[in-house]
Write a protein that holds these residues in place. Structure first.
Motif, PDB file in Angstrom:
ATOM      1  N   GLU A 109      46.439  24.632  34.008  1.00 51.08           N
ATOM      2  CA  GLU A 109      46.615  25.518  33.522  1.00 51.08           C
ATOM      3  C   GLU A 109      46.760  26.723  33.618  1.00 51.08           C
ATOM      4  O   GLU A 109      46.051  27.277  34.477  1.00 51.08           O
ATOM      5  CB  GLU A 109      45.193  25.283  32.464  1.00 51.08           C
ATOM      6  CG  GLU A 109      45.270  24.099  31.764  1.00 51.08           C
ATOM      7  CD  GLU A 109      46.375  23.951  30.385  1.00 51.08           C
ATOM      8  OE1 GLU A 109      46.686  24.136  29.529  1.00 51.08           O
ATOM      9  OE2 GLU A 109      46.213  22.631  30.931  1.00 51.08           O
ATOM     10  N   PRO A 110      47.445  27.482  33.675  1.00 51.31           N
ATOM     11  CA  PRO A 110      47.590  28.772  32.865  1.00 51.31           C
ATOM     12  C   PRO A 110      46.680  29.570  33.247  1.00 51.31           C
ATOM     13  O   PRO A 110      45.760  28.959  32.470  1.00 51.31           O
ATOM     14  CB  PRO A 110      48.934  29.093  32.158  1.00 51.31           C
ATOM     15  CG  PRO A 110      49.532  27.914  32.017  1.00 51.31           C
ATOM     16  CD  PRO A 110      48.674  26.922  31.911  1.00 51.31           C
ATOM     17  N   PHE A 111      46.522  31.112  33.460  1.00 59.82           N
ATOM     18  CA  PHE A 111      45.865  31.389  33.552  1.00 59.82           C
ATOM     19  C   PHE A 111      46.108  32.914  33.878  1.00 59.82           C
ATOM     20  O   PHE A 111      46.440  33.712  34.732  1.00 59.82           O
ATOM     21  CB  PHE A 111      44.292  30.950  34.299  1.00 59.82           C
ATOM     22  CG  PHE A 111      44.381  30.897  35.901  1.00 59.82           C
ATOM     23  CD1 PHE A 111      44.984  30.081  36.525  1.00 59.82           C
ATOM     24  CD2 PHE A 111      43.480  32.168  36.864  1.00 59.82           C
ATOM     25  CE1 PHE A 111      45.564  29.717  37.951  1.00 59.82           C
ATOM     26  CE2 PHE A 111      43.384  32.129  37.770  1.00 59.82           C
ATOM     27  CZ  PHE A 111      44.294  30.985  38.670  1.00 59.82           C
ATOM     28  N   HIS A 112      44.964  34.192  33.909  1.00 57.13           N
ATOM     29  CA  HIS A 112      45.382  35.916  33.298  1.00 57.13           C
ATOM     30  C   HIS A 112      43.794  35.983  34.741  1.00 57.13           C
ATOM     31  O   HIS A 112      42.806  35.453  34.444  1.00 57.13           O
ATOM     32  CB  HIS A 112      45.401  36.381  32.582  1.00 57.13           C
ATOM     33  CG  HIS A 112      44.932  37.651  32.613  1.00 57.13           C
ATOM     34  ND1 HIS A 112      43.813  37.947  32.282  1.00 57.13           N
ATOM     35  CD2 HIS A 112      45.957  38.386  33.585  1.00 57.13           C
ATOM     36  CE1 HIS A 112      44.728  39.116  32.554  1.00 57.13           C
ATOM     37  NE2 HIS A 112      45.701  39.505  33.204  1.00 57.13           N
ATOM     38  N   GLN A 113      44.202  36.722  35.815  1.00 61.40           N
ATOM     39  CA  GLN A 113      43.210  37.188  36.764  1.00 61.40           C
ATOM     40  C   GLN A 113      43.163  38.480  36.240  1.00 61.40           C
ATOM     41  O   GLN A 113      44.331  39.496  36.637  1.00 61.40           O
ATOM     42  CB  GLN A 113      43.488  36.947  38.083  1.00 61.40           C
ATOM     43  CG  GLN A 113      42.374  36.865  38.798  1.00 61.40           C
ATOM     44  CD  GLN A 113      42.405  37.076  40.758  1.00 61.40           C
ATOM     45  OE1 GLN A 113      43.424  36.261  40.916  1.00 61.40           O
ATOM     46  NE2 GLN A 113      41.084  36.734  41.076  1.00 61.40           N
ATOM     47  N   PRO A 114      42.105  38.754  36.149  1.00 59.41           N
ATOM     48  CA  PRO A 114      41.665  40.302  35.528  1.00 59.41           C
ATOM     49  C   PRO A 114      41.781  41.353  37.114  1.00 59.41           C
ATOM     50  O   PRO A 114      42.079  41.081  37.953  1.00 59.41           O
ATOM     51  CB  PRO A 114      40.527  40.830  34.725  1.00 59.41           C
ATOM     52  CG  PRO A 114      40.147  39.200  34.173  1.00 59.41           C
ATOM     53  CD  PRO A 114      41.061  38.017  35.668  1.00 59.41           C
ATOM     54  N   ARG A 115      41.878  42.474  36.570  1.00 63.83           N
ATOM     55  CA  ARG A 115      42.004  43.216  38.170  1.00 63.83           C
ATOM     56  C   ARG A 115      40.878  43.215  38.920  1.00 63.83           C
ATOM     57  O   ARG A 115      39.417  42.848  38.242  1.00 63.83           O
ATOM     58  CB  ARG A 115      41.688  44.869  37.090  1.00 63.83           C
ATOM     59  CG  ARG A 115      42.730  45.132  36.336  1.00 63.83           C
ATOM     60  CD  ARG A 115      43.060  46.645  35.928  1.00 63.83           C
ATOM     61  NE  ARG A 115      42.178  46.905  34.896  1.00 63.83           N
ATOM     62  CZ  ARG A 115      41.123  47.735  34.037  1.00 63.83           C
ATOM     63  NH1 ARG A 115      41.446  48.678  34.840  1.00 63.83           N
ATOM     64  NH2 ARG A 115      40.910  47.054  33.325  1.00 63.83           N
ATOM     65  N   MET A 116      40.462  43.531  39.910  1.00 63.43           N
ATOM     66  CA  MET A 116      39.339  43.202  40.884  1.00 63.43           C
ATOM     67  C   MET A 116      38.480  42.163  40.330  1.00 63.43           C
ATOM     68  O   MET A 116      37.254  42.273  39.747  1.00 63.43           O
ATOM     69  CB  MET A 116      38.099  44.430  40.473  1.00 63.43           C
ATOM     70  CG  MET A 116      38.731  45.677  40.590  1.00 63.43           C
ATOM     71  SD  MET A 116      38.991  46.436  42.275  1.00 63.43           S
ATOM     72  CE  MET A 116      37.135  46.686  42.703  1.00 63.43           C
ATOM     73  N   ASN A 117      39.232  41.451  40.791  1.00 62.81           N
ATOM     74  CA  ASN A 117      38.546  39.757  40.081  1.00 62.81           C
ATOM     75  C   ASN A 117      38.080  38.827  41.532  1.00 62.81           C
ATOM     76  O   ASN A 117      39.562  39.006  41.573  1.00 62.81           O
ATOM     77  CB  ASN A 117      38.899  39.208  38.837  1.00 62.81           C
ATOM     78  CG  ASN A 117      38.674  38.369  38.156  1.00 62.81           C
ATOM     79  OD1 ASN A 117      39.062  37.412  38.869  1.00 62.81           O
ATOM     80  ND2 ASN A 117      37.511  38.042  37.491  1.00 62.81           N
TER      81      ASN A 117
END
Ligand SMILES: *[C@@H]1O[C@H](CO)[C@@H](O)[C@H](O)[C@H]1NC(C)=O
Ligand SMILES: *[C@@H]1O[C@H](CO)[C@@H](O)[C@H](O)[C@H]1NC(C)=O
Ligand SMILES: *[C@@H]1O[C@H](CO)[C@@H](O)[C@H](O)[C@H]1NC(C)=O
Ligand SMILES: *[C@@H]1O[C@H](CO)[C@@H](O)[C@H](O)[C@H]1NC(C)=O
Ligand SMILES: *[C@@H]1O[C@H](CO)[C@@H](O)[C@H](O)[C@H]1NC(C)=O
Length: 199
Positions: A109-117
């Motif tokens: 599944e597509p996902f979003h990786q936040p900053r500093m994660n």
């Protein structure tokens, strides 16, 4: 005083217009360059880092005619060290390969990786009756008898970067975890191998 060679005579008007346009272009280039430099300094892009944290093989079965079945469990760690850049992962494809042959494939599944994660990606891939070459079959059998198999995990993903409200265009990320030694069922040894990323 002689007036023939007046030093204050203005430049030829056409030449001065060319000069003016040239100056404006130079100034624009300069402003754009400074803009890029400031954006670069403010965002300070850092490389994304990937590693294979854990991998195991279960239900390994290689028939005499070199058809293989197995279940691979993987944990890939994705580290985004950037303070201002977040990453969108679209169409993530994971491949488990043995030498030149793909044994198993999965999409995520597509996902979003936040900053500093730091995100752990867990996946289970199933190889079902995959035909392998004679020499790969022999190597697989040999390695299996020693309790571990050396695989390559390859991830292909479409990524976009986001800085504040600006989103970059899509790029293809190629992430390769070569020479991943994967232990057989019940083994809980964790491996920690860094992956090469080309984005
Ligand atoms: C391995 O696979 C073959 C063919 O699918 C099957 O006949 C055999 O029982 C399997 N062996 C084991 C140990 O699961
Ligand atoms: C990283 O981001 C994911 C997805 O937004 C979130 O579930 C996870 O808790 C975050 N991890 C850390 C260490 O911030
Ligand atoms: C690795 O996988 C095994 C089996 O799935 C699990 O027991 C173990 O906790 C995992 N280790 C890490 C570091 O994730
Ligand atoms: C592996 O798991 C067994 C029991 O499942 C445990 O006794 C052992 O300490 C674990 N080994 C490691 C290295 O975590
Ligand atoms: C994996 O190795 C890297 C450096 O080789 C280290 O910084 C990191 O803490 C290790 N991770 C684990 C879970 O052992």
């Amino acid at each position: 005083m002689p007036t023939t060679a007046s030093p204050n005579r203005p430049l030829h008007p056409r030449r001065s217009r060319v000069c003016y346009v040239f100056l404006v272009i130079l100034t624009l280039i300069f402003i754009i360059a400074v803009g890029f430099l400031i954006t670069w300094l403010v965002t300070k892009p850092k490389k994304l880092h990937y590693s294979l944290e854990n991998a195991s093989v279960q239900n390994f079965n290689l028939t005499d005619d070199n058809h293989m079945s197995a279940t691979f469990k993987l944990t890939i760690q994705s580290h985004n060290p950037n303070h201002r850049i977040s990453v969108y992962y679209n169409s993530v494809e994971i491949y488990v390969k043995f030498k030149d042959q793909t044994l198993a494939f999965d999409t995520m599944e597509p996902f979003h990786q936040p900053r500093m994660n730091v995100t752990q990606i867990d996946d289970t891939l199933v190889a079902q009756n995959v035909a392998v070459s004679k020499s790969n079959g022999k190597d697989l059998r040999d390695q299996h008898s020693l309790g571990k198999i050396e695989l390559e995990v390859y991830v292909k993903a479409k990524v976009r970067f986001k800085v504040a409200v600006w989103k970059s265009s899509h790029r293809t990320a190629h992430i390769k975890c070569s020479h991943a030694t994967v232990y057989l069922s019940q083994s809980n040894k964790s491996l920690n191998s860094s992956c090469e990323a080309d984005i």
